[in-house]
Scaffold this active site. Structure first.
Site, mmCIF file in Angstrom:
data_model
loop_
_atom_site.group_PDB
_atom_site.id
_atom_site.type_symbol
_atom_site.label_atom_id
_atom_site.label_comp_id
_atom_site.label_asym_id
_atom_site.label_seq_id
_atom_site.Cartn_x
_atom_site.Cartn_y
_atom_site.Cartn_z
ATOM 1 N N CYS A 276 0.812 -1.224 0.000
ATOM 2 C CA CYS A 276 0.000 0.000 0.000
ATOM 3 C C CYS A 276 0.843 1.271 0.000
ATOM 4 O O CYS A 276 0.622 2.191 -0.800
ATOM 5 C CB CYS A 276 -0.974 -0.013 1.169
ATOM 6 S SG CYS A 276 -0.234 0.103 2.820
ATOM 7 N N HIS A 324 -2.603 1.336 6.980
ATOM 8 C CA HIS A 324 -2.942 1.256 5.556
ATOM 9 C C HIS A 324 -3.077 2.657 4.997
ATOM 10 O O HIS A 324 -3.454 3.597 5.699
ATOM 11 C CB HIS A 324 -4.258 0.487 5.359
ATOM 12 C CG HIS A 324 -4.544 0.137 3.923
ATOM 13 N ND1 HIS A 324 -3.800 -0.783 3.225
ATOM 14 C CD2 HIS A 324 -5.469 0.614 3.041
ATOM 15 C CE1 HIS A 324 -4.266 -0.885 1.980
ATOM 16 N NE2 HIS A 324 -5.274 -0.034 1.850
ATOM 17 N N HIS A 336 -5.776 1.878 -4.292
ATOM 18 C CA HIS A 336 -4.879 1.337 -3.267
ATOM 19 C C HIS A 336 -4.482 -0.094 -3.597
ATOM 20 O O HIS A 336 -5.080 -0.748 -4.457
ATOM 21 C CB HIS A 336 -5.540 1.406 -1.877
ATOM 22 C CG HIS A 336 -6.677 0.432 -1.680
ATOM 23 N ND1 HIS A 336 -6.890 -0.231 -0.495
ATOM 24 C CD2 HIS A 336 -7.666 0.011 -2.514
ATOM 25 C CE1 HIS A 336 -7.962 -1.006 -0.604
ATOM 26 N NE2 HIS A 336 -8.450 -0.870 -1.807
#
Length: 362
Positions: A276, A324, A336
């Protein structure tokens, strides 16, 4: 050679060798492109399926396992980033030590030449030779030379002392960086072990499901994401989000968009796969704005903006532990790299708990 000089020279040689080791491709400090599979000897603790195979509980457990893997991935990436910086510092220190040793050798040669010249004149210093001269004019001419010689001698001694002190400090700094580097190598190894354990547990848990159960599980995940996104949109937040993208924002969004479909691989920064924060950091590097490598450092170091003020290109940080990150691309959507087994994708910005928003080009 005294013990102090021997230690200094040994340190210089050791660190100088590091230039070759650290600069060589394929060393332990090169950026990895790890494969998210467990080794055959790994024995992760896999939670049992609920007695009735309640797939909602399975989904929640999988979320927990992949979340823990994401946290460990951030730890791994942070340790790697620090190790890269320390490796570069060690290389620079090694170069300074090599150059300092050469300078010290040249200074010693000059000092030796002066000593040999004095020996050839019978060991008498310049002042004594001048006093014994019978020629007054030669005496006056020589006095200036003596003064210059004294200054040169003092300068030589001072430079020798400074160079020796610099070498000692460089060696001390290099030793400290080696200690930090070793600590980060251990941190990377521990994080890597944890990542593999969590991913292996998740994969084994999913592997116990039959085909129809996997399909139902996928539908449950989609429903959960849709429910979260709908709840977020129902707050009316998009009516307030009207920020316009800057030129750098547009470049970052374009880069992220071009990565859609590429696989998630923990620790990866492209060009063929990403985790990510690898995706967001590379998108912004491509836009000419280097940012921290990990989602946690992106949250710590980049400027925070209110959700209602966000614009395409901003980064949305998720979960209380900032484990994240995704790039906001407008209209309530993000791009993402979700987790192992998935690819870079377009999703709703409200599908996960939002911690906050940061702006790389603030």
């Amino acid at each position: 050679m005294g013990p102090g000089k021997r230690c200094l020279l040994t340190a210089a040689v050791t660190v100088a060798c590091a230039v070759t080791v650290l600069a060589a491709p394929g060393t332990a400090f090169a950026s990895p492109t790890p494969t998210p599979t467990a080794s055959p000897s790994a024995s992760p603790t896999v939670p049992p399926l609920p007695p009735d195979k309640d797939l909602e509980k399975v989904r929640e457990k999988l979320d927990d396992l992949y979340h823990d893997a994401a946290v460990a991935t951030d730890e791994y990436n942070a340790a790697e980033e620090k190790a890269d910086k320390q490796s570069a510092q060690i290389v620079e220190l090694a170069k300074k030590i090599v150059e300092g040793q050469k300078r010290l050798d040249r200074l010693k040669d000059r000092a030796g030449a002066a000593a040999r010249a004095q020996y050839r004149t019978g060991g008498l210093p310049d002042e004594a030779q001048l006093m014994l001269s019978d020629d007054p004019e030669q005496f006056l001419d020589g006095a200036g030379r003596v003064l210059q010689g004294q200054r040169a001698t003092k300068g030589l001694i001072a430079e020798l002392t400074r160079t020796q002190a610099d070498l000692k400090q460089y060696a001390k700094d290099a030793a400290a960086q080696w200690d930090k580097l070793e600590a980060n190598r251990r941190a990377k190894a521990a994080a890597k072990k944890k990542i593999k354990k969590q991913i292996a547990a998740a994969e084994e848990l999913e592997g116990r499901l039959e085909k129809k159960e996997k399909e139902k599980l996928a539908r449950l995940e989609q429903q959960a994401a849709l429910k979260a996104q709908t709840a977020w949109l129902d707050t009316g937040i998009l009516k307030e989000v009207k920020g316009e993208a800057s030129e750098q924002d547009k470049k970052a969004v374009e880069f992220a968009t071009n990565q859609i479909g590429k696989p998630y691989v923990w620790g990866a920064e492209g060009p063929d796969s990403y985790d990510c924060s690898g995706l967001t950091s590379q998108a912004w590097a491509n836009a000419g704005r280097p940012i921290p490598r990990t989602s946690q450092e992106q949250w710590k170091q980049l400027k925070h903006v209110d959700v209602k003020d966000m614009r395409p290109g901003d980064l949305i940080i998720y979960f209380d532990d900032a484990s994240h990150v995704a790039m906001y691309v407008g209209d309530g959507a993000i791009i993402h790299a979700p987790r192992p087994g998935r690819t870079v994708t377009l999703a709703g910005a409200g599908t996960m708990p939002i911690l906050g928003v940061v702006r790389p080009d603030a």
